[in-house]
Design an enzyme around this catalytic site. Structure first.
Site, PDB file in Angstrom:
ATOM      1  N   TYR A 143       0.870  -1.175   0.000  1.00 37.41           N
ATOM      2  CA  TYR A 143       0.000   0.000   0.000  1.00 37.41           C
ATOM      3  C   TYR A 143       0.907   1.225   0.000  1.00 37.41           C
ATOM      4  O   TYR A 143       1.463   1.594   1.024  1.00 37.41           O
ATOM      5  CB  TYR A 143      -0.905  -0.032   1.227  1.00 37.41           C
ATOM      6  CG  TYR A 143      -1.954   1.059   1.292  1.00 37.41           C
ATOM      7  CD1 TYR A 143      -2.144   1.981   0.285  1.00 37.41           C
ATOM      8  CD2 TYR A 143      -2.786   1.144   2.410  1.00 37.41           C
ATOM      9  CE1 TYR A 143      -3.110   2.959   0.346  1.00 37.41           C
ATOM     10  CE2 TYR A 143      -3.769   2.125   2.496  1.00 37.41           C
ATOM     11  CZ  TYR A 143      -3.918   3.026   1.477  1.00 37.41           C
ATOM     12  OH  TYR A 143      -4.876   4.001   1.557  1.00 37.41           O
ATOM     13  N   LYS A 171      -0.883  -1.179  -4.337  1.00 35.15           N
ATOM     14  CA  LYS A 171      -2.008  -0.247  -4.350  1.00 35.15           C
ATOM     15  C   LYS A 171      -1.415   1.153  -4.441  1.00 35.15           C
ATOM     16  O   LYS A 171      -0.799   1.638  -3.508  1.00 35.15           O
ATOM     17  CB  LYS A 171      -2.854  -0.397  -3.073  1.00 35.15           C
ATOM     18  CG  LYS A 171      -3.989   0.621  -2.968  1.00 35.15           C
ATOM     19  CD  LYS A 171      -4.719   0.491  -1.633  1.00 35.15           C
ATOM     20  CE  LYS A 171      -5.797   1.555  -1.487  1.00 35.15           C
ATOM     21  NZ  LYS A 171      -6.475   1.480  -0.164  1.00 35.15           N
TER      22      LYS A 171
END
Length: 257
Positions: A143, A171
């Site tokens: 992330y 992400k």
């Protein structure tokens, strides 16, 4: 079982009772509704809600609740949608413990944003992901949120982690001046089998980018509309009224009170 980090990925909030305790029943309903609406997977305990502040036992309970709800929503002969758990924490030891717990209760993947009191180096980030991978066997998603963590992952580090730490996805925020260049740089580094996912609802819905995954909190509020927009984007079909409603909602939430 579908891949954990591809497709339309919904991020439900972590609902609380009036006593500020985890509302397991409400969380189960959110996950079940997402599964029935046609999303590709869900991730719990990310920054959509209070779950990121839970203690270890609460986070384990939330992940277990989500896994059971997803399994219970699958029809006869169907696979349940993947459930991933966010495991970011202030220390490597705590992160590893959260990752172990998530795997033990049946999570299909782990979402990890590395952060620290001081900005981390590439070597420290690689060590963190390596220790999580050594302690677990389920796949990891990086992330990347540089505005919050003061760390912006390089294509080289992603490639190293893909080779050494069971990292299968990233992400990435769309809030970049040259997003297309960034995506191409990452793709060149990690290859076709690695999932490059994008987030930030206003930007996602404005441009409808081609990506391996859309990571979205708004999808949890308007599940069927978002699922329809994703399907139309993937198939090249004309967008209907769902897109206009989603854009309006995303713009309103972005403005705040």
């Amino acid at each position: 079982m579908p891949q954990a980090f591809t497709g339309l990925l919904a991020y439900p909030v972590t609902p609380l009772t009036h006593d500020d305790e985890l509302d397991q029943g409400a969380l189960a309903r959110l996950v079940a509704n997402a599964a029935r609406a046609g999303v590709s997977g869900v991730t719990v305990l990310a920054t959509s809600g209070a779950g990121v502040l839970f203690d270890r036992a609460e986070r384990r309970a939330a992940t277990e609740t989500a896994v059971e709800a997803a399994a219970g929503s699958a029809g006869p002969g169907e696979s349940s949608i993947p459930v991933c758990s966010a495991v970011s924490a202030a220390s490597t030891r705590e992160t590893v413990n959260l990752a172990k717990d998530a795997e033990q209760v049946g999570a299909d993947g782990l979402l990890l944003a590395p952060f620290s009191y001081l900005p981390l180096s590439d070597a420290e980030v690689r060590e963190l992901f390596g220790q999580v991978a050594d302690a677990t066997s389920i796949p990891l998603c990086f992330y990347n949120k540089p505005l919050q963590t003061q760390y912006d992952v390089t294509a080289e580090t992603l490639a190293v982690l893909a080779e050494t730490a069971n990292l299968v996805a990233v992400k990435e925020s769309m809030r970049r001046p040259d997003l297309a260049g960034r995506v191409q740089e990452l793709r060149d580094a990690v290859g076709a089998g690695f999932s490059i996912g994008l987030s930030a609802d206003v930007q996602l819905l404005s441009t409808l980018p081609e990506a391996d995954a859309w990571h979205t909190g708004l999808a949890d509020l308007m599940l069927r509309e978002y699922a329809q927009v994703w399907r139309n984007t993937c198939s090249g079909s004309p967008q209907g009224n769902s897109l206009a409603r989603l854009r309006s909602m995303a713009a309103a939430l972005c403005q705040g009170p």
